[in-house]
Design an enzyme around this catalytic site. Structure first.
Site, PDB file in Angstrom:
ATOM      1  CD  GLU A 298      -3.151  -0.970   0.225  1.00  0.00           C
ATOM      2  OE1 GLU A 298      -3.149  -0.064  -0.538  1.00  0.00           O
ATOM      3  OE2 GLU A 298      -3.945  -1.817  -0.045  1.00  0.00           O
TER       4      GLU A 298
ATOM      5  NE  ARG B 296      -3.839   2.712  -0.674  1.00  0.00           N
ATOM      6  CZ  ARG B 296      -5.052   2.575  -0.619  1.00  0.00           C
ATOM      7  NH1 ARG B 296      -5.921   3.727  -0.232  1.00  0.00           N
ATOM      8  NH2 ARG B 296      -5.811   1.546  -0.508  1.00  0.00           N
TER       9      ARG B 296
ATOM     10  CG  ASP C  68      -5.324  -7.772  -7.729  1.00  0.00           C
ATOM     11  OD1 ASP C  68      -4.247  -7.953  -7.104  1.00  0.00           O
ATOM     12  OD2 ASP C  68      -5.975  -6.942  -7.272  1.00  0.00           O
TER      13      ASP C  68
ATOM     14  CD  GLU D 174     -10.533  -2.407  -8.854  1.00  0.00           C
ATOM     15  OE1 GLU D 174     -11.861  -2.386  -8.404  1.00  0.00           O
ATOM     16  OE2 GLU D 174      -9.470  -2.278  -8.078  1.00  0.00           O
TER      17      GLU D 174
HETATM   18  C1  DMJ Z   1      -6.422  -0.069  -5.065  1.00  0.00           C
HETATM   19  O1  DMJ Z   1      -5.654   0.363  -4.143  1.00  0.00           O
HETATM   20  C2  DMJ Z   1      -5.418  -0.355  -6.077  1.00  0.00           C
HETATM   21  O2  DMJ Z   1      -6.106  -0.432  -7.408  1.00  0.00           O
HETATM   22  C3  DMJ Z   1      -5.221  -1.910  -6.010  1.00  0.00           C
HETATM   23  O3  DMJ Z   1      -4.490  -2.526  -6.904  1.00  0.00           O
HETATM   24  C4  DMJ Z   1      -6.406  -2.593  -5.519  1.00  0.00           C
HETATM   25  N1  DMJ Z   1      -7.296  -1.982  -4.701  1.00  0.00           N
HETATM   26  C5  DMJ Z   1      -7.491  -0.649  -4.856  1.00  0.00           C
HETATM   27  C6  DMJ Z   1      -8.726  -0.344  -5.680  1.00  0.00           C
HETATM   28  O4  DMJ Z   1      -9.783  -1.117  -5.616  1.00  0.00           O
END
Ligand code: DMJ
Length: 630
Positions: free
Chosen positions: A259, A263, A390, A524
């Site tokens: 995270e 971010r 993912d 997404e």
């Molecule tokens: C975001 O922090 C990013 O896209 C991450 O890859 C997955 N989760 C959230 C959004 O849903």
């Protein structure tokens, strides 16, 4: 002289040497001088002697270091780009490239306020970061921002062709609407939660959470590039001022490596590449250094959690497995940390992860979601293109693209993984909906998470470089998956999609329990609309995107910001009281791009990290060794 004392030596001149001997002596002397001078080049960059005798080179120092270590020609010795575009000015300011010019930097990098003793100590410890000098905040490496900008193929903010040709067009009004939503989200955050990680719009206060180890301002950092590209100039300046004055790294909590990387590091890197403001580069590097202890494991596969307190994390004491999507989604940012710092340690860490993954045996070519950082073995055989897996797949194809299509290893790993996913996970429902199921040691869960809906965009993005016979197939597959994800929205009362939806017992693309029926402002699905729009220009994607805008306005907008909702199947849903930072970083950004021209953050120049922060494609190195395989 020593020579006079040598027996048999007969002096032939006042210097005590015959002509041939004199010649030989001079030859020896000149050889010695040449050797000494040559040795200067072998000294480290930081050496005083070197700086004294060799004038610093001004062209693309960042790339030089990467290039030198990779053993190939630095970028400035290569051909100029075919179509260099002028750099776009930062909102509300002059041309940023002039601020980042070598002349300006000569007097010291742009100064930010001191960030605290712990940060200085971290920099000094340094993981082989170049030694600090007064005024450069501990990051003495210089990156040539002008050279980088001159290599972009398009102006960062595009040519704004649509606005000049159709001032009153529908798409322009749609774009303006999204911009207004961003402005509202930002202003609400600023009013009630400035400096906190996220806004709670119902209680009108801020929320810190426990993912960021004491770091604050996730929404500020996540918003910077969105504000910039929407040309919300005043708001961008507010965000930047907060970073300069209040974004402190001297924190001591435990943070999610993933995270913080996607971010904070992603947001800071993008902000730097868009504006050339040194404060973003320096903070990104300093924060990157704080993440390095997470890699101190027997395999080099990082733990998911890093302790900012001790500066290291006992791998044996903290859980047993690392998550594929987490340790597999560092590559893009870490290569850029090396590019901007000159410090190879970042790139080495992620190359090692790649190496481990390359070597390990994959069941049926699939990548399970959990790996032991101690033994380097898979912990259980759960495979998913949604949560836990993912963005690992996303970072493979994006590593290939970001490398300027030279990272063959990433390319091969991506297409091999996709083949396995197609073979074992892909399904078509009785109602004709294509979906990617989850795999548990051979048994399928016929469900897709909202998170898995990014895959439509990813497959579209990767289609162009697939083997020729697969290209049309992948384009079609991307469109089908995106259509399924749209169905998950269309089949709800709110026209927003649930967290997970199933394909069984005659029910398709719907959640089957309340605990999976929530929507937390996730991006997404609109992310895939954006990529599919850029690839096909099929107006359906803008229509679907507009449905989301209307639904967000109707069900998620509150008096003090946007909120997630608890049940997409209720026409009067309760709010979850959270304006996620990724709503500003991703959802609104992708919507804005969907209603913009393709040259706004052109995909030729930029890849988006998994938090939608744009990172530049490497246009500098045609041999590919700086960014690709070593
Ligand atoms: C975001 O922090 C990013 O896209 C991450 O890859 C997955 N989760 C959230 C959004 O849903």
């Amino acid at each position: 002289m020593l020579m006079r004392k040598v027996p048999g030596f007969v002096p032939a001149s006042p210097w005590g040497l015959r002509l041939p001997q004199k010649f030989l002596f001079l030859l020896f002397l000149s050889g010695l001088v040449t050797l000494c001078f040559g040795a200067l080049f072998l000294l480290p960059h930081s050496s005083r002697l070197k700086r004294l005798f060799l004038a610093p080179r001004t062209q693309q120092p960042g790339l030089e270091v990467v290039a030198e270590i990779a053993g190939h020609a630095p970028a400035h010795e290569q051909e100029p780009p075919p179509n260099p575009a002028p750099a776009a000015p930062a909102p509300g300011e002059d041309d940023p490239s002039s601020r980042a010019s070598p002349r300006r930097r000569k007097g010291g990098l742009r100064r930010t306020r001191p960030t605290g003793p712990r940060e200085e100590a971290t920099a000094a410890r340094g993981n082989s970061v170049p030694a600090s000098r007064p005024g450069d905040e501990g990051v003495s490496f210089r990156f040539d921002f002008n050279a980088f900008r001159s290599r972009l193929r398009h102006p960062v903010l595009g040519m704004r062709a649509d606005e000049s040709q159709e001032p009153q067009s529908r798409v322009r009004a749609q774009r303006e609407k999204v911009k207004e939503m961003m402005q509202f989200a930002w202003q609400s955050y600023k009013r009630y939660a400035m400096g906190k990680n996220e806004l709670r719009p119902l209680t009108k206060d801020g929320y810190e959470g426990n993912m960021f180890g004491g770091l604050s301002g996730a929404t500020v950092i996540d918003s910077l590039d969105t504000l910039y590209l929407m040309e919300l100039k005043e708001e961008f300046q507010e965000a930047k001022a907060w970073v300069e004055e209040n974004f402190h790294l001297n924190v001591s909590g435990e943070a999610s490596l993933f995270e913080v990387n996607i971010r904070y590091i992603g947001g800071l890197l993008s902000a730097f590449y868009l504006t050339g403001e040194e404060v973003f580069r320096i903070k990104a590097i300093r924060l990157g250094e704080k993440l390095l202890p997470a890699f101190n494991t027997p395999t080099g596969i990082p733990k998911g959690v890093v302790s900012f307190k001790s500066g290291s994390w006992g791998w044996a004491t903290a859980g047993s497995s690392s998550i594929l999507a987490e340790f597999g989604s560092l590559h893009l940012e870490f290569l850029h940390l090396t590019e901007l710092s000159g410090n190879q340690v970042f790139a080495e860490k992620v190359r090692n992860i790649r190496k481990v993954l390359r070597k390990i045996e994959k069941p049926f070519g699939l990548y399970p979601n959990f790996l032991s950082p101690v033994s380097g073995n898979w912990v259980q055989h759960h495979v998913s293109v949604g949560g836990l897996g993912d963005s690992f797949y996303e970072y493979l194809i994006k590593s290939w693209l970001m490398s300027g299509k030279t990272d063959m290893e990433a390319k091969n790993m991506y297409y091999e993984a996709l083949e396995a996913i197609e073979t074992y996970l892909l399904n078509v429902s009785p109602g004709g909906l294509t979906y990617i199921a989850e795999w548990r040691g051979g048994i399928l869960d016929h469900k897709m998470g909202h998170l898995a809906c990014f895959s439509g965009g990813m497959i579209a993005l990767g289609a162009e470089d697939a083997k020729e016979e697969k290209r049309v197939h992948y384009r079609e597959l991307a469109a089908q998956i995106t259509k399924t994800c749209h169905e998950s929205y269309a089949r709800s009362d709110t026209k927003l999609g649930p967290e997970a939806f199933w394909f069984n017992s005659g029910r398709e693309a719907v959640a089957t329990q309340l605990s999976e029926s929530y929507y937390i402002l996730r991006p997404e699905v609109v992310e895939s609309y954006m990529y599919l729009w850029r690839q096909t220009h099929n107006p359906i994607y803008r229509e679907w995107g507009w449905e989301v805008v209307l639904a967000l306005e109707k069900y998620c907008r509150t008096e003090a910001g946007f909120s997630g909702i608890q049940d997409v199947y209720s026409s009067t849903p309760s709010h979850d009281n959270k304006q996620q930072s990724f709503f500003l970083a991703e959802t609104l950004k992708y919507l804005y791009l969907l209603f913009s021209e393709d040259d706004l953050l052109s995909l030729e120049d930029w890849v988006f990290n998994t938090e939608a922060h744009p990172l530049p494609v490497n246009h500098s190195d045609s041999s590919g060794r700086a960014w690709g395989r070593h």
